[in-house]
Design a protein around this motif. Structure first.
Motif, short mmCIF file in Angstrom:
data_model
loop_
_atom_site.label_atom_id
_atom_site.label_comp_id
_atom_site.label_asym_id
_atom_site.label_seq_id
_atom_site.Cartn_x
_atom_site.Cartn_y
_atom_site.Cartn_z
N GLU A 4 0.82 -1.22 0.00
CA GLU A 4 0.00 0.00 0.00
C GLU A 4 0.85 1.27 0.00
O GLU A 4 0.32 2.36 -0.12
CB GLU A 4 -1.00 0.01 1.17
N GLN A 5 2.16 1.12 0.13
CA GLN A 5 3.03 2.28 0.05
C GLN A 5 3.58 2.50 -1.35
O GLN A 5 4.48 3.29 -1.54
CB GLN A 5 4.21 2.12 1.03
N ARG A 6 3.04 1.78 -2.32
CA ARG A 6 3.49 1.94 -3.70
C ARG A 6 2.43 2.60 -4.54
O ARG A 6 1.24 2.35 -4.37
CB ARG A 6 3.82 0.57 -4.30
N LYS A 35 -0.44 14.81 0.27
CA LYS A 35 -1.76 14.18 0.30
C LYS A 35 -2.27 14.25 1.75
O LYS A 35 -1.77 13.53 2.61
CB LYS A 35 -1.68 12.72 -0.13
N GLU A 36 -3.23 15.11 2.00
CA GLU A 36 -3.75 15.25 3.37
C GLU A 36 -4.43 13.96 3.83
O GLU A 36 -5.08 13.28 3.05
CB GLU A 36 -4.74 16.42 3.45
N GLY A 37 -4.25 13.65 5.09
CA GLY A 37 -4.93 12.50 5.68
C GLY A 37 -4.40 11.15 5.26
O GLY A 37 -5.05 10.14 5.44
N GLN A 38 -3.19 11.12 4.71
CA GLN A 38 -2.59 9.85 4.31
C GLN A 38 -1.63 9.41 5.41
O GLN A 38 -0.77 10.18 5.82
CB GLN A 38 -1.84 10.06 2.99
N PRO A 76 8.19 12.76 5.51
CA PRO A 76 6.82 13.12 5.89
C PRO A 76 5.83 12.03 5.44
O PRO A 76 5.94 11.53 4.33
CB PRO A 76 6.58 14.42 5.14
N PRO A 77 4.88 11.66 6.31
CA PRO A 77 3.97 10.55 5.99
C PRO A 77 2.92 10.91 4.94
O PRO A 77 2.45 10.04 4.22
CB PRO A 77 3.29 10.25 7.33
N ASN A 78 2.56 12.17 4.83
CA ASN A 78 1.43 12.55 3.98
C ASN A 78 1.86 13.01 2.59
O ASN A 78 1.40 14.02 2.10
CB ASN A 78 0.61 13.64 4.68
N TYR A 79 2.77 12.26 1.99
CA TYR A 79 3.25 12.61 0.66
C TYR A 79 3.24 11.42 -0.28
O TYR A 79 3.40 10.29 0.16
CB TYR A 79 4.70 13.13 0.72
#
Length: 119
Positions: A4-6, A35-38, A76-79
């Motif tokens: 899911e990280q691809r 990407k907000e909320g990711q 950053p997680p939301n990218y």
């Protein structure tokens, strides 16, 4: 790196290209889109046939995924990131790929500068 990280879908690649910022050095072009909320960042890889045969291209992709895994705490997680490998990458070993990718990520201000001793 989990599935899911691809980034797989063409539309997802296109939206990162259209809306995202790009930063490049001689070896890589990095597109990034917030990407907000990711919960996790996602990466998409593009290695052209011009770079080398399948063995070479797969090695490059493996190296890139490993670098992103290594630095996932600092990213950053939301990218969404899309990495395009350029021709010089074919002759590089893992450490050269790592330092080149780190250079691009720092240039794009995605790696927060912190020391690795805290792990």
């Amino acid at each position: 790196m989990r599935k899911e990280q691809r980034i797989k879908k063409n539309e997802e690649f296109s939206s990162v290209f259209k809306k995202g910022q790009s930063v490049a050095n001689r070896q890589f072009v990095l597109y990034s889109l917030k990407k907000e909320g990711q919960a996790n960042f996602r990466i998409g890889l593009s290695v052209s046939k011009k770079v080398g045969n399948a063995v070479v291209r797969n090695r490059i992709k493996r190296y890139v995924r490993t670098v992103f895994q290594t630095y996932q705490e600092e990213l950053p997680p939301n990218y969404d990131f899309v990495i395009i490998a350029r021709h010089p990458v074919a002759e590089m070993d893992f450490h050269q790929v790592e330092s080149s990718l780190k250079h691009v990520l720092k240039k794009a201000r995605h790696i927060k500068k912190k020391d690795h001793t805290s792990h």
